[in-house]
Design a protein around this motif. Structure first.
Motif, PDB file in Angstrom:
ATOM      1  N   GLU A   1       0.857  -1.182   0.000  1.00 51.41           N
ATOM      2  CA  GLU A   1       0.000   0.000   0.000  1.00 51.41           C
ATOM      3  C   GLU A   1       0.896   1.235   0.000  1.00 51.41           C
ATOM      4  O   GLU A   1       1.706   1.437   0.911  1.00 51.41           O
ATOM      5  N   THR A   2       0.749   2.065  -1.007  1.00 54.24           N
ATOM      6  CA  THR A   2       1.656   3.193  -1.192  1.00 54.24           C
ATOM      7  C   THR A   2       1.176   4.469  -0.511  1.00 54.24           C
ATOM      8  O   THR A   2       1.937   5.424  -0.387  1.00 54.24           O
ATOM      9  N   LYS A   3      -0.074   4.502  -0.087  1.00 55.43           N
ATOM     10  CA  LYS A   3      -0.583   5.699   0.574  1.00 55.43           C
ATOM     11  C   LYS A   3       0.131   5.913   1.908  1.00 55.43           C
ATOM     12  O   LYS A   3       0.202   4.991   2.737  1.00 55.43           O
ATOM     13  N   PRO A   4       0.666   7.104   2.156  1.00 57.11           N
ATOM     14  CA  PRO A   4       1.314   7.354   3.453  1.00 57.11           C
ATOM     15  C   PRO A   4       0.284   7.471   4.562  1.00 57.11           C
ATOM     16  O   PRO A   4      -0.818   7.988   4.354  1.00 57.11           O
ATOM     17  N   HIS A   5       0.626   6.985   5.735  1.00 53.09           N
ATOM     18  CA  HIS A   5      -0.253   7.084   6.900  1.00 53.09           C
ATOM     19  C   HIS A   5       0.424   8.013   7.906  1.00 53.09           C
ATOM     20  O   HIS A   5       1.423   7.648   8.515  1.00 53.09           O
ATOM     21  N   GLY A   6      -0.121   9.205   8.037  1.00 50.42           N
ATOM     22  CA  GLY A   6       0.545  10.207   8.840  1.00 50.42           C
ATOM     23  C   GLY A   6       1.653  10.864   8.044  1.00 50.42           C
ATOM     24  O   GLY A   6       1.605  10.941   6.814  1.00 50.42           O
ATOM     25  N   THR A   7       2.664  11.329   8.728  1.00 46.77           N
ATOM     26  CA  THR A   7       3.787  12.010   8.085  1.00 46.77           C
ATOM     27  C   THR A   7       5.097  11.402   8.556  1.00 46.77           C
ATOM     28  O   THR A   7       5.130  10.615   9.513  1.00 46.77           O
ATOM     29  N   GLU A   8       6.179  11.778   7.902  1.00 50.96           N
ATOM     30  CA  GLU A   8       7.496  11.294   8.328  1.00 50.96           C
ATOM     31  C   GLU A   8       7.804  11.769   9.742  1.00 50.96           C
ATOM     32  O   GLU A   8       8.418  11.053  10.531  1.00 50.96           O
ATOM     33  N   ALA A   9       7.351  12.969  10.067  1.00 51.42           N
ATOM     34  CA  ALA A   9       7.603  13.515  11.398  1.00 51.42           C
ATOM     35  C   ALA A   9       6.751  12.854  12.474  1.00 51.42           C
ATOM     36  O   ALA A   9       7.150  12.766  13.639  1.00 51.42           O
ATOM     37  N   PHE A  10       5.551  12.366  12.068  1.00 52.01           N
ATOM     38  CA  PHE A  10       4.655  11.690  13.018  1.00 52.01           C
ATOM     39  C   PHE A  10       3.909  10.595  12.261  1.00 52.01           C
ATOM     40  O   PHE A  10       2.800  10.791  11.758  1.00 52.01           O
ATOM     41  N   PRO A  11       4.525   9.410  12.165  1.00 48.54           N
ATOM     42  CA  PRO A  11       3.968   8.318  11.336  1.00 48.54           C
ATOM     43  C   PRO A  11       2.821   7.585  12.016  1.00 48.54           C
ATOM     44  O   PRO A  11       2.947   6.446  12.457  1.00 48.54           O
ATOM     45  N   PHE A  12       1.683   8.237  12.059  1.00 47.56           N
ATOM     46  CA  PHE A  12       0.500   7.721  12.746  1.00 47.56           C
ATOM     47  C   PHE A  12      -0.737   8.257  12.047  1.00 47.56           C
ATOM     48  O   PHE A  12      -0.782   9.410  11.618  1.00 47.56           O
ATOM     49  N   GLN A  13      -1.775   7.419  11.909  1.00 39.82           N
ATOM     50  CA  GLN A  13      -3.066   7.895  11.423  1.00 39.82           C
ATOM     51  C   GLN A  13      -4.164   7.011  11.979  1.00 39.82           C
ATOM     52  O   GLN A  13      -4.015   5.796  12.078  1.00 39.82           O
ATOM     53  N   CYS A  14      -5.276   7.634  12.340  1.00 36.20           N
ATOM     54  CA  CYS A  14      -6.440   6.924  12.858  1.00 36.20           C
ATOM     55  C   CYS A  14      -7.597   7.153  11.898  1.00 36.20           C
ATOM     56  O   CYS A  14      -7.907   8.300  11.565  1.00 36.20           O
ATOM     57  N   TYR A  15      -8.227   6.071  11.442  1.00 34.66           N
ATOM     58  CA  TYR A  15      -9.309   6.150  10.465  1.00 34.66           C
ATOM     59  C   TYR A  15     -10.614   5.632  11.057  1.00 34.66           C
ATOM     60  O   TYR A  15     -10.629   4.602  11.725  1.00 34.66           O
ATOM     61  N   HIS A  16     -11.687   6.336  10.767  1.00 36.62           N
ATOM     62  CA  HIS A  16     -13.031   5.852  11.075  1.00 36.62           C
ATOM     63  C   HIS A  16     -13.613   5.373   9.752  1.00 36.62           C
ATOM     64  O   HIS A  16     -13.847   6.166   8.845  1.00 36.62           O
ATOM     65  N   ILE A  17     -13.828   4.069   9.636  1.00 42.77           N
ATOM     66  CA  ILE A  17     -14.184   3.462   8.354  1.00 42.77           C
ATOM     67  C   ILE A  17     -15.603   2.918   8.387  1.00 42.77           C
ATOM     68  O   ILE A  17     -15.972   2.173   9.295  1.00 42.77           O
ATOM     69  N   HIS A  18     -16.388   3.283   7.396  1.00 38.55           N
ATOM     70  CA  HIS A  18     -17.711   2.705   7.206  1.00 38.55           C
ATOM     71  C   HIS A  18     -17.689   1.895   5.911  1.00 38.55           C
ATOM     72  O   HIS A  18     -17.391   2.427   4.845  1.00 38.55           O
ATOM     73  N   ILE A  19     -17.980   0.608   6.018  1.00 40.00           N
ATOM     74  CA  ILE A  19     -17.992  -0.272   4.848  1.00 40.00           C
ATOM     75  C   ILE A  19     -19.427  -0.692   4.557  1.00 40.00           C
ATOM     76  O   ILE A  19     -20.099  -1.277   5.413  1.00 40.00           O
ATOM     77  N   ASP A  20     -19.887  -0.394   3.365  1.00 37.60           N
ATOM     78  CA  ASP A  20     -21.209  -0.810   2.906  1.00 37.60           C
ATOM     79  C   ASP A  20     -21.035  -2.097   2.105  1.00 37.60           C
ATOM     80  O   ASP A  20     -20.554  -2.079   0.975  1.00 37.60           O
ATOM     81  N   TRP A  21     -21.415  -3.224   2.698  1.00 35.63           N
ATOM     82  CA  TRP A  21     -21.172  -4.518   2.051  1.00 35.63           C
ATOM     83  C   TRP A  21     -22.033  -4.727   0.807  1.00 35.63           C
ATOM     84  O   TRP A  21     -21.756  -5.614   0.003  1.00 35.63           O
ATOM     85  N   SER A  22     -23.056  -3.909   0.616  1.00 34.28           N
ATOM     86  CA  SER A  22     -23.865  -4.058  -0.594  1.00 34.28           C
ATOM     87  C   SER A  22     -23.122  -3.574  -1.833  1.00 34.28           C
ATOM     88  O   SER A  22     -23.459  -3.948  -2.955  1.00 34.28           O
ATOM     89  N   SER A  23     -22.095  -2.736  -1.632  1.00 34.44           N
ATOM     90  CA  SER A  23     -21.343  -2.203  -2.771  1.00 34.44           C
ATOM     91  C   SER A  23     -19.887  -2.633  -2.777  1.00 34.44           C
ATOM     92  O   SER A  23     -19.117  -2.228  -3.649  1.00 34.44           O
ATOM     93  N   LEU A  24     -19.486  -3.442  -1.814  1.00 34.54           N
ATOM     94  CA  LEU A  24     -18.094  -3.882  -1.742  1.00 34.54           C
ATOM     95  C   LEU A  24     -18.042  -5.324  -1.259  1.00 34.54           C
ATOM     96  O   LEU A  24     -18.602  -5.647  -0.219  1.00 34.54           O
ATOM     97  N   ARG A  25     -17.386  -6.164  -2.021  1.00 33.88           N
ATOM     98  CA  ARG A  25     -17.229  -7.565  -1.615  1.00 33.88           C
ATOM     99  C   ARG A  25     -15.973  -7.748  -0.769  1.00 33.88           C
ATOM    100  O   ARG A  25     -15.975  -8.486   0.216  1.00 33.88           O
TER     101      ARG A  25
END
Length: 316
Positions: free
Chosen positions: A24-48
């Motif tokens: 996964e090439t997307k950076p999570h946070g920054t080089e100075a602070f390598p941290f990220q918190c995500y709130h994820i909603h997954i709709d299973w009717s549109s994603l397998r």
């Protein structure tokens, strides 16, 4: 710097940015602070399912509502409300729709952080306390509330989420302190989840798998065989089969075919080549076989797919 909850809604936002090796090439946070918190909603009717992927960061996943299947290498775990899991660094994994009826969506919190947020690589702290957890051989660690130390980890993870949501004073310092508390629990109870013999084999398997994935990415347009794929990692064909089954739950040839079809789908949208020319460019010599394979994978023929996309663009 962004440390707050990131809202992710719907299928499109979960199209992960990955390279040819599933990194996964997307950076999570920054080089100075390598941290990220995500709130994820997954709709299973549109994603397998999400794509198979891996990242250097560890991932702490908490299910707030609903259900998902988390596949990590050869493991397939059904996660429900209240479950909390830590996915180790560099582990190939994906999230899938549960087979049981009645689960329309899943709400979860995903915390991704580099081990360097605990301590820098060159420090004695990293050597004595961080590396043993990273190299413990465990692909993942499940945390159960009924086990005191594991329940404490879950509470600490929730505290990290609270800090992210409220953006308190000294937010980076507070997050760092809570993550260090989590890490202390992991170090203190290392013997309860350590899997050294299998872990060494698993690290080798993951390295070999990435070598073969890279070979496929580099040579998919050519007429390559199972023997060629296995040779890329200097292993036998049967060992290559085992690596793929354990790592991404499919065979090398099936993965190669799916990879070619994915590249063909991209080219159908981005080039003016004919369908047969595109088929040839991704390694299919037989146009009829390409048509049948494409329809089996995507529910329509290449030409139907192009027409559908053209109609969408006209409406937009």
């Amino acid at each position: 710097m962004q440390t707050g909850i990131v809202e992710i809604v719907g299928k499109e936002a979960l199209q992960l940015q990955i390279d040819e090796t599933m990194h996964e090439t997307k950076p999570h946070g920054t080089e100075a602070f390598p941290f990220q918190c995500y709130h994820i909603h997954i709709d299973w009717s549109s994603l397998r399912e999400t794509a198979w992927h891996w990242h250097e960061e560890l991932e702490l996943l908490m299910i707030e509502s609903g259900t998902m299947v988390c596949s990590i290498g050869e493991h397939s775990l059904t996660l429900q409300e209240g479950d909390c899991i830590l996915i180790n660094s560099r582990m190939v994994h994906r999230f899938e729709r549960p087979e049981q009826a009645g689960f329309a969506s899943c709400e979860c919190i995903s915390i991704l952080f580099s081990s360097e947020i605990i301590a820098a690589t060159r420090t004695i702290i990293h050597k004595k306390y961080v590396q043993p957890v990273l190299h413990c051989g465990a692909d993942y660690i499940m945390f159960r509330m009924e086990v005191p130390w594991q329940g404490h980890v879950v509470e600490l993870a929730r505290q990290v989420c609270h800090i992210c949501r409220t953006q308190n004073h000294m937010v980076e310092m507070r997050i760092h302190m809570e993550l260090c508390k989590i890490w202390m629990e992991l170090v203190e109870h290392l013997d309860e989840y350590r899997q050294e013999p299998r872990g060494n084999q698993n690290m080798v398997m993951q390295a070999r798998l990435r070598q073969m994935l890279q070979f496929i990415a580099d040579h998919y347009a050519e007429q390559i065989t199972l023997a060629d794929i296995a040779q890329a990692a200097n292993i036998s064909q049967s060992a290559a089969q085992r690596c793929f089954r354990a790592g991404v739950q499919t065979s090398p040839i099936s993965y190669l075919k799916d990879y070619r079809l994915a590249r063909a789908k991209e080219k159908l949208l981005s080039t003016h080549l004919t369908v047969f020319e595109i088929a040839r460019s991704v390694g299919f010599d037989n146009a009829g076989y390409f048509d049948r394979s494409f329809k089996r994978a995507f529910g329509m023929t290449p030409r139907q797919f192009m027409r559908q996309e053209a109609e969408k663009n006209t409406l937009e």
